[in-house]
Design a protein around this motif. Structure first.
Motif, PDB file in Angstrom:
ATOM      1  N   SER A 155       8.938  -0.315   2.402  1.00  0.00           N
ATOM      2  CA  SER A 155       9.312  -1.669   2.811  1.00  0.00           C
ATOM      3  C   SER A 155       8.101  -2.536   3.101  1.00  0.00           C
ATOM      4  CB  SER A 155      10.229  -1.626   4.042  1.00  0.00           C
ATOM      5  OG  SER A 155       9.589  -0.973   5.123  1.00  0.00           O
ATOM      6  N   ASN A 156       7.021  -1.951   3.619  1.00  0.00           N
ATOM      7  CA  ASN A 156       5.812  -2.716   3.918  1.00  0.00           C
ATOM      8  C   ASN A 156       4.935  -2.947   2.697  1.00  0.00           C
ATOM      9  OD1 ASN A 156       6.368  -2.994   6.699  1.00  0.00           O
ATOM     10  ND2 ASN A 156       5.516  -0.963   7.126  1.00  0.00           N
ATOM     11  N   VAL A 157       5.136  -2.109   1.686  1.00  0.00           N
ATOM     12  CA  VAL A 157       4.387  -2.241   0.427  1.00  0.00           C
ATOM     13  C   VAL A 157       5.410  -2.183  -0.711  1.00  0.00           C
ATOM     14  CG1 VAL A 157       2.453  -1.343  -0.927  1.00  0.00           C
ATOM     15  CG2 VAL A 157       2.496  -0.986   1.542  1.00  0.00           C
ATOM     16  N   PRO A 158       6.102  -3.297  -0.979  1.00  0.00           N
ATOM     17  CA  PRO A 158       7.235  -3.261  -1.915  1.00  0.00           C
ATOM     18  C   PRO A 158       6.887  -2.885  -3.345  1.00  0.00           C
ATOM     19  CG  PRO A 158       6.727  -5.512  -1.208  1.00  0.00           C
ATOM     20  CD  PRO A 158       5.950  -4.603  -0.330  1.00  0.00           C
ATOM     21  N   ARG A 159       5.603  -2.978  -3.719  1.00  0.00           N
ATOM     22  CA  ARG A 159       5.216  -2.589  -5.087  1.00  0.00           C
ATOM     23  C   ARG A 159       4.475  -1.245  -5.076  1.00  0.00           C
ATOM     24  NH1 ARG A 159       2.397  -7.318  -8.244  1.00  0.00           N
ATOM     25  NH2 ARG A 159       2.992  -6.012 -10.014  1.00  0.00           N
ATOM     26  N   LEU A 160       4.869  -0.382  -4.147  1.00  0.00           N
ATOM     27  CA  LEU A 160       4.318   0.963  -4.082  1.00  0.00           C
ATOM     28  C   LEU A 160       4.715   1.715  -5.354  1.00  0.00           C
ATOM     29  CD1 LEU A 160       2.841   2.910  -2.004  1.00  0.00           C
ATOM     30  CD2 LEU A 160       5.134   3.742  -1.453  1.00  0.00           C
ATOM     31  N   THR A 161       3.716   2.171  -6.109  1.00  0.00           N
ATOM     32  CA  THR A 161       4.008   2.848  -7.374  1.00  0.00           C
ATOM     33  C   THR A 161       4.306   4.323  -7.187  1.00  0.00           C
ATOM     34  OG1 THR A 161       1.675   3.358  -7.811  1.00  0.00           O
ATOM     35  CG2 THR A 161       2.501   1.233  -8.610  1.00  0.00           C
ATOM     36  N   LEU A 217      -5.801   6.267   0.491  1.00  0.00           N
ATOM     37  CA  LEU A 217      -5.836   7.714   0.661  1.00  0.00           C
ATOM     38  C   LEU A 217      -5.883   8.054   2.143  1.00  0.00           C
ATOM     39  CD1 LEU A 217      -6.618   7.360  -2.336  1.00  0.00           C
ATOM     40  CD2 LEU A 217      -8.281   9.194  -2.051  1.00  0.00           C
ATOM     41  N   SER A 218      -5.024   8.967   2.558  1.00  0.00           N
ATOM     42  CA  SER A 218      -4.953   9.518   3.912  1.00  0.00           C
ATOM     43  C   SER A 218      -4.290   8.577   4.912  1.00  0.00           C
ATOM     44  CB  SER A 218      -6.332   9.933   4.433  1.00  0.00           C
ATOM     45  OG  SER A 218      -6.220  10.453   5.730  1.00  0.00           O
ATOM     46  N   VAL A 219      -4.776   7.344   5.019  1.00  0.00           N
ATOM     47  CA  VAL A 219      -4.221   6.403   5.995  1.00  0.00           C
ATOM     48  C   VAL A 219      -3.301   5.420   5.281  1.00  0.00           C
ATOM     49  CG1 VAL A 219      -4.738   4.635   7.710  1.00  0.00           C
ATOM     50  CG2 VAL A 219      -6.246   6.606   7.471  1.00  0.00           C
ATOM     51  N   PRO A 220      -2.010   5.434   5.591  1.00  0.00           N
ATOM     52  CA  PRO A 220      -1.105   4.462   4.969  1.00  0.00           C
ATOM     53  C   PRO A 220      -1.370   3.055   5.505  1.00  0.00           C
ATOM     54  CG  PRO A 220       0.039   5.680   6.684  1.00  0.00           C
ATOM     55  CD  PRO A 220      -1.331   6.305   6.549  1.00  0.00           C
ATOM     56  N   TYR A 221      -0.794   2.067   4.863  1.00  0.00           N
ATOM     57  CA  TYR A 221      -0.922   0.702   5.379  1.00  0.00           C
ATOM     58  C   TYR A 221      -0.343   0.649   6.785  1.00  0.00           C
ATOM     59  CZ  TYR A 221       0.262  -4.200   6.161  1.00  0.00           C
ATOM     60  OH  TYR A 221       0.415  -5.460   6.714  1.00  0.00           O
ATOM     61  N   LEU A 222      -1.162   0.164   7.739  1.00  0.00           N
ATOM     62  CA  LEU A 222      -0.772   0.082   9.144  1.00  0.00           C
ATOM     63  C   LEU A 222      -0.565  -1.383   9.508  1.00  0.00           C
ATOM     64  CD1 LEU A 222      -3.460   2.555  10.570  1.00  0.00           C
ATOM     65  CD2 LEU A 222      -1.078   3.084   9.962  1.00  0.00           C
ATOM     66  N   TRP A 247      -7.316  -6.530  16.342  1.00  0.00           N
ATOM     67  CA  TRP A 247      -5.952  -6.986  16.625  1.00  0.00           C
ATOM     68  C   TRP A 247      -5.957  -8.445  17.064  1.00  0.00           C
ATOM     69  CZ3 TRP A 247      -3.419  -8.695  21.057  1.00  0.00           C
ATOM     70  CH2 TRP A 247      -2.014  -8.684  21.006  1.00  0.00           C
ATOM     71  N   ALA A 248      -6.912  -8.814  17.931  1.00  0.00           N
ATOM     72  CA  ALA A 248      -6.988 -10.189  18.434  1.00  0.00           C
ATOM     73  C   ALA A 248      -7.362 -11.182  17.336  1.00  0.00           C
ATOM     74  CB  ALA A 248      -8.005 -10.271  19.574  1.00  0.00           C
ATOM     75  N   LEU A 249      -8.109 -10.721  16.346  1.00  0.00           N
ATOM     76  CA  LEU A 249      -8.560 -11.610  15.267  1.00  0.00           C
ATOM     77  C   LEU A 249      -7.488 -11.878  14.215  1.00  0.00           C
ATOM     78  CD1 LEU A 249     -12.142 -10.184  14.557  1.00  0.00           C
ATOM     79  CD2 LEU A 249     -11.604 -12.452  15.484  1.00  0.00           C
ATOM     80  N   THR A 250      -6.408 -11.090  14.221  1.00  0.00           N
ATOM     81  CA  THR A 250      -5.478 -11.155  13.083  1.00  0.00           C
ATOM     82  C   THR A 250      -4.022 -11.427  13.453  1.00  0.00           C
ATOM     83  OG1 THR A 250      -5.307  -8.724  13.191  1.00  0.00           O
ATOM     84  CG2 THR A 250      -6.900  -9.656  11.622  1.00  0.00           C
ATOM     85  N   PRO A 251      -3.747 -12.358  14.364  1.00  0.00           N
ATOM     86  CA  PRO A 251      -2.340 -12.627  14.688  1.00  0.00           C
ATOM     87  C   PRO A 251      -1.561 -13.151  13.488  1.00  0.00           C
ATOM     88  CG  PRO A 251      -3.757 -14.335  15.597  1.00  0.00           C
ATOM     89  CD  PRO A 251      -4.656 -13.234  15.131  1.00  0.00           C
ATOM     90  N   PHE A 252      -2.245 -13.780  12.556  1.00  0.00           N
ATOM     91  CA  PHE A 252      -1.592 -14.331  11.364  1.00  0.00           C
ATOM     92  C   PHE A 252      -1.109 -13.248  10.404  1.00  0.00           C
ATOM     93  CE2 PHE A 252      -6.195 -14.313  11.111  1.00  0.00           C
ATOM     94  CZ  PHE A 252      -6.419 -13.504  10.004  1.00  0.00           C
ATOM     95  N   LEU A 253      -1.451 -11.984  10.665  1.00  0.00           N
ATOM     96  CA  LEU A 253      -0.992 -10.895   9.806  1.00  0.00           C
ATOM     97  C   LEU A 253       0.272 -10.216  10.330  1.00  0.00           C
ATOM     98  CD1 LEU A 253      -4.324  -9.161   8.697  1.00  0.00           C
ATOM     99  CD2 LEU A 253      -2.909 -10.803   7.445  1.00  0.00           C
ATOM    100  N   ASP A 254       0.850 -10.723  11.421  1.00  0.00           N
ATOM    101  CA  ASP A 254       2.114 -10.177  11.910  1.00  0.00           C
ATOM    102  C   ASP A 254       3.161 -10.234  10.797  1.00  0.00           C
ATOM    103  OD1 ASP A 254       1.336  -9.470  14.406  1.00  0.00           O
ATOM    104  OD2 ASP A 254       2.241 -11.156  15.456  1.00  0.00           O
ATOM    105  N   GLY A 255       3.740  -9.095  10.478  1.00  0.00           N
ATOM    106  CA  GLY A 255       4.788  -9.040   9.467  1.00  0.00           C
ATOM    107  C   GLY A 255       4.296  -9.094   8.037  1.00  0.00           C
ATOM    108  N   ALA A 256       2.991  -9.104   7.827  1.00  0.00           N
ATOM    109  CA  ALA A 256       2.462  -9.204   6.460  1.00  0.00           C
ATOM    110  C   ALA A 256       2.754  -7.939   5.666  1.00  0.00           C
ATOM    111  CB  ALA A 256       0.963  -9.474   6.497  1.00  0.00           C
ATOM    112  N   ARG A 257       3.111  -8.119   4.405  1.00  0.00           N
ATOM    113  CA  ARG A 257       3.338  -7.008   3.505  1.00  0.00           C
ATOM    114  C   ARG A 257       2.303  -7.052   2.387  1.00  0.00           C
ATOM    115  NH1 ARG A 257       9.333  -6.771   1.442  1.00  0.00           N
ATOM    116  NH2 ARG A 257       8.791  -8.877   0.740  1.00  0.00           N
ATOM    117  N   ILE A 258       1.916  -5.891   1.906  1.00  0.00           N
ATOM    118  CA  ILE A 258       1.007  -5.818   0.762  1.00  0.00           C
ATOM    119  C   ILE A 258       1.834  -5.961  -0.500  1.00  0.00           C
ATOM    120  CG2 ILE A 258      -0.515  -4.292  -0.560  1.00  0.00           C
ATOM    121  CD1 ILE A 258      -1.461  -3.111   2.093  1.00  0.00           C
ATOM    122  N   LEU A 259       1.517  -6.955  -1.315  1.00  0.00           N
ATOM    123  CA  LEU A 259       2.328  -7.281  -2.482  1.00  0.00           C
ATOM    124  C   LEU A 259       1.708  -6.826  -3.794  1.00  0.00           C
ATOM    125  CD1 LEU A 259       3.485 -10.862  -1.409  1.00  0.00           C
ATOM    126  CD2 LEU A 259       4.621  -8.659  -1.041  1.00  0.00           C
TER     127      LEU A 259
END
Length: 331
Positions: A287-293, A125-130, A249-261
């Motif tokens: 595109s970032n959340v391909p199973r957006l209902t 709610l309010s804030v989309p996936y960033l 940001w520094a803690l999560t370099p492994f999330l580059d390009g991650a999509r919510i499935l």
């Protein structure tokens, strides 16, 4: 408010967390934003429970009756998501559906990325996936605050905004709630005010607008509840969430390009300033959340969407929970 809500505590990730619980069935966690508490979900708890769910709405780290560690770094995204994982485990569950608003949306999205086995569906709610950007947030804060203060940049200096807000907690909260709500956007004068960007010579609290009468969605009794909670907790821990933007940001370099499935619902107010701030993320949700209902903007509603428009939000949440994809993935 339903007086039969159960107020309980759990030990999770090194802190004592207060939460409200109601209903039985699959677990739904409701994650609030700033500056709110479990009470921001007062209109959703009973409605979701009546649909056959165990609903838990915590005061998140630093808020209300939940502990507020002194170290700023303890409010980073690893701890905030860890709090939710620990809460699910403390509740004796293995899975949950997440519903997050504002900062709660950011934490819910990160939790879904890191623990898809536990968090099988989510509503934002309010804030989309960033998605994680390639440039650290401090650069954006600096460039956003060249001509005016950007509120997230203003929050970085320890103690400054907390002192302002705590001079008159009830009035500060009223100003924040009203200024970011839908009513102020329809006011001929107040619609030009806002705290996302404000004059370099002004304080944050000076940027707030105040209504002549309370908005219909915020009666005095509800404002008093929020004011009492922040009188108890203060604002330090809650603002420390913002002081971890670079660290997150520094803690999560492994999330580059991650999509919510996972199956995901997005709902916001049409005149919510956050939608304008996050326009690119909103446009790229599919595109970032391909199973957006579903992706819904509620006309004339502002930032506090589940409080401003509880009936519409409840209808959308219950429809989402009944979605076959959500039912299947959460079984």
């Amino acid at each position: 408010m339903n007086t039969s809500f159960e107020h309980r505590y759990a030990y999770t990730n090194g802190i004592r967390m207060h939460y409200v619980e109601y209903g039985e069935g699959p677990l739904v966690l409701l994650c609030h934003g700033w500056p709110e508490s479990w009470y921001s979900w007062r209109h959703q708890i009973e409605a979701i429970a009546a649909a056959g769910y165990r609903v838990v709405a915590p005061d998140q780290r630093g808020y209300a009756d939940t502990e507020a560690p002194l170290e700023t770094a303890s409010y980073d995204i690893a701890n905030l998501t860890g709090d939710l994982v620990g809460l699910v485990n403390a509740l004796g569950e293995t899975q949950a559906i997440l519903v997050g608003h504002d900062w709660g949306s950011i934490v819910a999205a990160t939790a879904a990325l890191l623990r898809p086995d536990m968090f099988r569906a989510l509503a934002l709610l309010s804030v989309p996936y960033l998605p994680r950007g390639r440039i650290r947030p401090a650069v954006h804060l600096q460039t956003s605050a060249v001509d005016k203060h950007f509120y997230q940049e203003y929050f970085q200096q320890p103690g400054r905004v907390e002192r302002e807000l705590e001079e008159d907690i009830r009035r500060s909260l009223l100003g924040i709630y009203y200024t970011a709500g839908g009513e102020s956007r329809r006011h001929p004068e107040h619609r030009h005010q806002g705290f996302i960007g404000f004059d370099k010579n002004a304080r944050f609290v000076d940027s707030l607008a105040y209504p002549d009468t309370l908005p219909a969605w915020l009666p005095a009794a509800d404002l008093d509840v929020f004011a009492a909670q922040f009188a108890k907790s203060g604002f330090r821990g809650t603002v420390d969430w913002y002081r971890n933007l670079d660290r997150n940001w520094a803690l999560t370099p492994f999330l580059d390009g991650a999509r919510i499935l996972q199956p995901t619902l997005f709902v916001a107010g049409e005149v919510d300033g956050v939608i304008h701030m996050t326009a690119k993320a909103y446009e790229r949700l599919e595109s970032n959340v391909p199973r957006l209902t579903k992706k819904v903007l509620i006309p004339e509603a502002g930032h506090w969407i589940q409080q401003e428009r509880p009936d519409e939000v409840n209808t959308l949440l219950l429809e989402f929970l009944r979605d076959p994809a959500v039912q299947r993935d959460s079984a």
